[in-house]
Scaffold this active site. Structure first.
Site, PDB file in Angstrom:
ATOM      1  N   GLY B 214      30.916  32.207 -18.753  1.00  0.00           N
ATOM      2  CA  GLY B 214      32.220  32.521 -18.185  1.00  0.00           C
ATOM      3  C   GLY B 214      32.363  34.017 -17.971  1.00  0.00           C
ATOM      4  N   SER B 215      33.577  34.508 -18.200  1.00  0.00           N
ATOM      5  CA  SER B 215      33.891  35.887 -17.815  1.00  0.00           C
ATOM      6  C   SER B 215      33.176  36.927 -18.652  1.00  0.00           C
ATOM      7  CB  SER B 215      35.396  36.094 -17.908  1.00  0.00           C
ATOM      8  OG  SER B 215      36.030  35.121 -17.106  1.00  0.00           O
ATOM      9  N   THR B 216      32.535  36.532 -19.787  1.00  0.00           N
ATOM     10  CA  THR B 216      31.786  37.538 -20.543  1.00  0.00           C
ATOM     11  C   THR B 216      30.650  38.087 -19.678  1.00  0.00           C
ATOM     12  OG1 THR B 216      30.414  35.807 -21.519  1.00  0.00           O
ATOM     13  CG2 THR B 216      32.266  36.600 -22.842  1.00  0.00           C
TER      14      THR B 216
END
Lengths: 437, 486
Positions: B214-216
């Site tokens: 995801g956004s990591t």
């Protein structure tokens, strides 16, 4: 017995030490040293400590072997010098291995060893001449037969591992067949020597051909057939084969007729075939002789584990007390040879095989030098018996032969086997002494 | 009769020779094969009758040891607090062999002849096993477990300056003691029940299981911007609720349909999917994949434990006809997969001024006399980016804590840099909740990454901040208490 001979006996017992006895003393002490050394090493290997009872043990081992030696010095001064040291070595090494495997059995085995030495001395005392044995051949044949029958008597006989070879008298269990084999050997020797001429040469005319008189074979075949029948009833294959082989070997040695060898070899194959069909454990043993690996977890467990043990031992072994011979079931008796294979390696097993080869060689030499035909055949017969017994069980462990639950003479745990084999050695010593060495 | 007796002697001698030949066969020719046959119980005995070295944490807590026993073998392997360290120690099993540290440092832990290094060794050396001290911090390891609670998920904490792993814990876990038993049946039944368990407790999910990050992943996008196309760093992206994608009528929607846009710091702080989707498209597949690979994607981390998995991103060519896929990959979804350790190493690349140090759990190996046998020499694994880029991305990540989605990991007095991740696995099963962070931002000494994947029992609309944030925060608090983060 003539007076001349009595004087001769007296002449042969001066108190000065004979060179043969001096050799024997040296060898016995060497064997004692090896045994005590092995005992200390086994304890160091197993628990990294010198056993506390090493001093009394050393006294007992040296004392017992010296007792046998002194008795020989007194009772059979001209006898062979290597048989007793070899028996001492094998008995001692067996004791060390049994101690390492099971302390309780070790105590019993020590008692059996002492009894064995006492038996050895008693035989030398009682049997002053091999002719004494010749005289009692039918009594011995009867005794042998009764001994073999004993396990079949209800309440007396015991079934152990599928075979009914044991007799229980009060607290003592023993295998009468170990003693029967000696009685039968004496009977065969005595009878065959008397009738060998008749059995070897064709004397009876049938039509225009001469054939061998069948009558002298009667009692011999009868004894043999009865012993086989009894052992069939006892469901044992090892001893039947041993007695059978002893009988054939003695028959051949006395008559030199190859026909007997061929005939009995065929009978043996037929017998084995029959036994394999009649007794499931025999069938199983033959299957596990040919290939135990598919049954490694079930009936082939023992032979497979024995091979692992001996392979692990390799050339030099793991060292006494440092292996896992106990992973093989019944490592203290049936499979004691594999225990040596693991902890003393190929070198150790070779020492055991060579010890038996030396016993065999001494026995054959005694037979060759024996004074009477009877003594010759008896010595040869006893030598064949102890050699084949050792060969059958060692060959069974290394899968050269199907496994037979015979005791490895002197080495394996068991009182009857120890006592009987000490008696056997004593008889060989007696014959050897008579011949003056 | 003498002739026959002599012949009989020869026959018997031949029989004994046969015996001798067969002994040669078994004890010389086949000896090696038999001695090392897997089914030979002595193979196990060789290992189980000797003590095995201790494994301890950096702060001296013994987590694997050998104790004398009086059953079929002489020594039993014990794992005090077994499940807590199972993913690190692994197991030492009669039937299933070794795993974890037990496997990678087996030759040291197994009793062996100690080499003679000086004169006094001649007397004292002998044989014995070496003891291993790990980099693991028992306080952080324990904190990881209690912070994770009953949730399935993984926590990795490491020192970015050395690559030393300080804590690595995942739920669910297993008890290695059950596998080290001397009772074969018990070992087999423990193994079978672990294998049959649908939650797969023996997976070592901190370093062997990957999830959509995801956004990591956006820290890698940001780094790629500075490394490959710095002009994008100042480009202002339009405020959108959903990004219109090329070659499809599908749209890339923002989380909860939020409206977002602006320049890179703003985009990262609020984790703007439409903005980063467009950045991915602007960068192009080649730049994005190259950057991800320099952060360790598509490479198995050189962890000193068996079975570590690589984080993965498809080859650049795979995106040539799949531009929507490129946009989704830029926000850490679709074909991008990362392990918890993988994201910790990527974060460490930012924290350690662009250099990713090789991850390791072994610190020192000492012999029975306490003398040092081997110590792990920290060394770089990859150069992820330049120090300048790392510093720029650090500043962006500080912003995420100060005024963005990771505000709940803020710690008074210490500057924390972080990035959240909430990867939708599918609309029906919830999301993977991530948070990556390091502190202090100016001179980082601790990286913590937490992943709590989608699972039954979690609401469908969770976020990385909400689920993983508190776990990271409590890891930092524990580290501060220890003085590890100042």
């Amino acid at each position: 017995m003539s007076t001349v001979e009595l004087e001769g006996e007296a002449e042969r017992r001066p108190r000065i030490p004979k060179p043969r006895r001096r050799t024997e003393l040296g060898l016995v002490l060497l064997a004692d040293f090896a045994v005590v050394g092995a005992y200390v090493l086994a304890s160091l290997g197993a628990s990294a400590s010198i056993p506390g009872n090493v001093a009394p043990l050393m006294v007992a081992i040296v004392g017992l072997s010296l007792l046998a030696h002194l008795a020989t010095r007194w009772l059979a001064p001209d006898a062979d010098p290597v048989l007793l040291p070899l028996a001492t070595l094998l008995n001692g090494l067996g004791y060390v291995m049994i101690t390492r495997l099971d302390h309780h059995l070790a105590g019993l085995q020590a008692t059996w060893s002492a009894l064995g030495i006492v038996g050895y001395v008693i035989v030398l005392v009682v049997v002053r001449s091999s002719r004494d044995l010749d005289r009692y051949r039918y009594l011995l044949a009867l005794g042998g037969g009764l001994l073999m029958l004993m396990p079949l008597v209800p309440h007396l006989g015991q079934n152990i591992n599928g075979a009914r070879l044991w007799v229980r008298l009060g607290p003592i269990s023993f295998q009468p067949v170990e003693f029967a084999k000696i009685a039968l050997a004496i009977f065969f020797a005595s009878y065959l020597v008397e009738k060998r001429e008749m059995m070897a040469t064709p004397t009876v005319r049938v039509g225009n051909r001469l054939i061998t008189d069948p009558r002298p074979f009667g009692p011999v075949l009868l004894t043999w057939a009865v012993s086989l029948l009894i052992m069939t009833a006892e469901r044992d294959v090892g001893f039947s084969t041993l007695v059978f082989a002893m009988f054939v070997a003695m028959l051949w040695m006395s008559t030199d007729r190859v026909l007997f060898l061929v005939l009995f070899a065929l009978l043996l194959v037929f017998g084995a075939f029959l036994a394999a069909h009649l007794f499931p454990q025999v069938n199983e043993r033959i299957a596990n002789w040919i290939n135990p690996w598919p049954h490694a977890a079930s009936s082939g467990y023992q032979p497979v584990q024995a091979e692992y043990a001996m392979g692990t031992g390799g050339v030099a072994g793991t060292g006494l007390g440092l292996g896992h011979p106990g992973d093989v079931p019944i490592a203290y008796s049936d499979y004691i040879f594999s225990s040596f294979g693991e902890e003393l390696g190929f070198m150790g097993t070779s020492i055991i095989v060579m010890s038996f080869a030396l016993i065999m060689g001494s026995g054959i030499r005694i037979a060759l030098r024996a004074r009477s035909e009877f003594a010759k055949l008896l010595a040869a017969g006893l030598t064949v018996t102890i050699s084949l017994q050792a060969f059958f069980i060692m060959g069974g462990v290394v899968r050269l032969l199907p496994f037979t639950g015979l005791a490895l003479p002197f080495v394996a745990y068991g009182g009857s086997s120890l006592l009987a084999n000490y008696v056997l050695i004593a008889l060989l010593m007696r014959i050897s002494d008579e011949a003056g060495g | 009769m003498n002739r026959q007796i002599r012949k009989m002697g020869i026959v018997l001698a031949l029989l004994f020779s046969l015996l001798f030949l067969q002994l040669n066969n078994i004890q010389v020719l086949q000896a090696h094969k038999l001695a090392n046959a897997p089914a030979n119980p002595r193979v196990a005995s060789r290992l189980y009758d000797q003590p095995r070295g201790d494994v301890s944490t950096a702060d001296g807590v013994v987590i694997a040891r050998s104790v004398p026993t009086h059953d079929i073998y002489h020594f039993l392997r014990q794992y005090p607090n077994g499940p807590l360290y199972a993913d690190i120690t692994g197991y030492f099993s009669l039937i299933y062999g070794t795993w974890g540290v037990e496997s990678s440092y087996d030759s040291y832990l197994t009793s062996h002849i100690q080499p003679v290094r000086n004169l006094s060794d001649v007397i004292t050396a002998g044989s014995g096993p070496d003891d291993i001290t790990l980099t693991i911090d028992s306080v952080l390891q324990g904190e990881a477990r209690s912070a994770l609670g009953g949730e399935t998920g993984a926590v990795v904490a490491l020192d970015p300056r050395t690559g030393a792993i300080l804590a690595m814990y995942a739920n669910p876990t297993y008890d290695p003691n059950a596998l080290a038993s001397h009772n074969r049946e018990a070992v087999m039944s423990a193994w079978k029940s672990n294998i049959a368990n649908p939650s797969n407790p023996m997976l070592d999910r901190a370093y062997r299981r990957s999830y959509a990050p995801g956004s990591t992943f956006k820290i890698i996008d940001s780094s790629a911007v500075y490394d490959h196309d710095p002009s994008l760093a100042t480009k202002s992206y339009p405020y959108l609720t959903a990004l219109t994608l090329p070659d499809t009528n599908k749209k890339l929607s923002n989380y909860a349909g939020e409206l977002c846009g602006g320049t890179l710091p703003t985009l990262l702080a609020v984790s703007c999917d439409s903005g980063f989707g467009q950045i991915g498209l602007d960068l192009g597949a080649s730049n994005l994949v190259t950057e991800a690979e320099s952060f360790g994607f598509n490479k198995v981390p050189p962890l000193d434990l068996p079975g570590a998995a690589a984080s993965t991103i498809p080859a650049a060519s795979a995106f040539a006809r799949n531009l929507p896929g490129l946009a989704y990959s830029a926000i850490g979804q679709e074909d991008v997969q990362a392990t918890c350790l993988g994201m910790a190493l990527a974060t460490a690349g930012i924290a350690d001024h662009g250099v990713i140090m090789a991850p390791h759990v072994m610190s020192q190996i000492r012999n029975p006399q306490g003398r040092l046998v081997k110590s792990y020499a920290p060394h770089p694994w990859l150069t992820a980016t330049s120090a300048a880029t790392a510093s720029a991305v650090t500043a962006l990540m500080v912003g995420v804590v100060q005024h963005g989605t990771a505000s709940n990991v803020a710690i008074p007095g210490i500057q924390v840099a972080a990035k959240t991740g909430t990867a939708q696995t599918s609309t029906s099963s919830g999301s993977n909740n991530w948070l990556e962070a390091f502190a202090p931002a100016s001179n980082p000494s601790l990286v913590v990454v937490v992943v709590v994947p989608a699972q039954t029992g979690l609401p469908l609309d969770t976020t990385g901040s909400e689920i993983a944030g508190p776990i990271v925060a409590s890891m930092f608090r524990a580290a501060i208490q220890e003085g590890r983060v100042k």
